[in-house]
Write an enzyme that holds these catalytic residues in place. Structure first.
Site, PDB file in Angstrom:
ATOM      1  N   HIS A  71     -14.126  55.847 -11.949  1.00 62.12           N
ATOM      2  CA  HIS A  71     -12.955  55.441 -13.654  1.00 62.12           C
ATOM      3  C   HIS A  71     -11.555  55.030 -12.635  1.00 62.12           C
ATOM      4  O   HIS A  71     -10.321  54.955 -12.830  1.00 62.12           O
ATOM      5  CB  HIS A  71     -13.456  56.630 -14.082  1.00 62.12           C
ATOM      6  CG  HIS A  71     -14.512  56.272 -14.473  1.00 62.12           C
ATOM      7  ND1 HIS A  71     -14.632  57.641 -15.338  1.00 62.12           N
ATOM      8  CD2 HIS A  71     -16.007  56.319 -13.755  1.00 62.12           C
ATOM      9  CE1 HIS A  71     -16.406  57.666 -15.397  1.00 62.12           C
ATOM     10  NE2 HIS A  71     -16.595  56.930 -14.798  1.00 62.12           N
ATOM     11  N   GLU A  73      -8.975  55.753 -15.297  1.00 64.45           N
ATOM     12  CA  GLU A  73      -7.988  56.771 -15.427  1.00 64.45           C
ATOM     13  C   GLU A  73      -7.840  57.915 -14.244  1.00 64.45           C
ATOM     14  O   GLU A  73      -6.684  58.258 -13.611  1.00 64.45           O
ATOM     15  CB  GLU A  73      -7.947  57.522 -16.724  1.00 64.45           C
ATOM     16  CG  GLU A  73      -8.154  56.548 -17.825  1.00 64.45           C
ATOM     17  CD  GLU A  73      -9.739  55.733 -18.171  1.00 64.45           C
ATOM     18  OE1 GLU A  73     -10.472  56.361 -19.756  1.00 64.45           O
ATOM     19  OE2 GLU A  73     -10.854  56.220 -17.036  1.00 64.45           O
ATOM     20  N   CYS A 101     -13.327  59.472 -20.698  1.00 60.10           N
ATOM     21  CA  CYS A 101     -14.402  60.352 -20.706  1.00 60.10           C
ATOM     22  C   CYS A 101     -13.455  61.754 -20.722  1.00 60.10           C
ATOM     23  O   CYS A 101     -12.656  61.990 -20.086  1.00 60.10           O
ATOM     24  CB  CYS A 101     -14.916  60.055 -19.723  1.00 60.10           C
ATOM     25  SG  CYS A 101     -14.800  59.966 -18.080  1.00 60.10           S
ATOM     26  N   CYS A 104     -11.990  62.031 -16.820  1.00 57.23           N
ATOM     27  CA  CYS A 104     -11.257  61.978 -16.751  1.00 57.23           C
ATOM     28  C   CYS A 104      -9.936  62.686 -17.563  1.00 57.23           C
ATOM     29  O   CYS A 104      -8.973  62.550 -17.100  1.00 57.23           O
ATOM     30  CB  CYS A 104     -11.524  59.954 -17.448  1.00 57.23           C
ATOM     31  SG  CYS A 104     -11.741  59.048 -16.594  1.00 57.23           S
TER      32      CYS A 104
END
Length: 174
Positions: A71, A73, A101, A104
């Site tokens: 992801h 982040e 999320c 993250c």
């Protein structure tokens, strides 16, 4: 959907950003567009130091790498944390095109990042994509994770909702 309808539906109110935050959040949105152009889901993030230096930037690369943890982040944290002290990261801001999320948010928590500014929130994103309500039952907000942190994590968002939703194929109108 207008402001009144969004609030009645339980959606968070859009935050108003200053010029600096708006500039960096738009850079995160541009990284989301880059992710989409590369065949990934459209998410982007950058970490900016207190002095305005970009410490790391990343886009979602799950599609092109096959790594489910790639992801934006989390990838930005992976780049920044070995290169910058926890003290420097405590004074940094992570800008994300969408609400982080839980995974993250955990990476942000462990990296000691002191501030997060994000675009479209997770609830609007799921509604925008047409996901069913029962698909959101296990959803936690990044604020839930940040709230358990022993160090303060200032969280600003959702912001620039219409701009940040465009990366996902349209614009969320409130």
């Amino acid at each position: 959907m207008n402001d009144r309808a969004a609030l009645a539906a339980g959606l968070p109110e859009e935050a108003v950003l200053g010029e600096r935050d708006g500039t960096y959040l738009r850079q995160a949105i541009a990284l989301a567009d880059k992710a989409r152009a590369r065949g990934n889901r459209p998410f982007g993030a950058l970490i900016v130091g207190a002095d305005g230096t970009v410490l790391a930037e990343a886009w979602n690369a799950t599609g092109e790498t096959g790594d489910c943890t790639a992801h934006a982040e989390t990838s930005a944290v992976r780049l920044a944390s070995p290169a910058h002290s926890r003290e420097a990261l405590a004074d940094a801001t992570l800008y994300s095109s969408a609400e982080p999320c839980v995974m993250c948010a955990g990476a942000i928590f462990w990296a000691n990042i002191g501030r997060v500014v994000y675009g479209i929130d997770a609830v609007r994103l799921r509604v925008f994509r047409g996901e069913r309500a029962d698909q959101r039952d296990a959803e936690l907000s990044c604020r839930d994770v940040f709230g358990s942190s022993p160090h303060p994590i200032d969280c600003v968002g959702p912001a620039l909702i219409e701009e940040s939703s465009a990366s996902h194929g349209g614009a969320w109108k409130i």
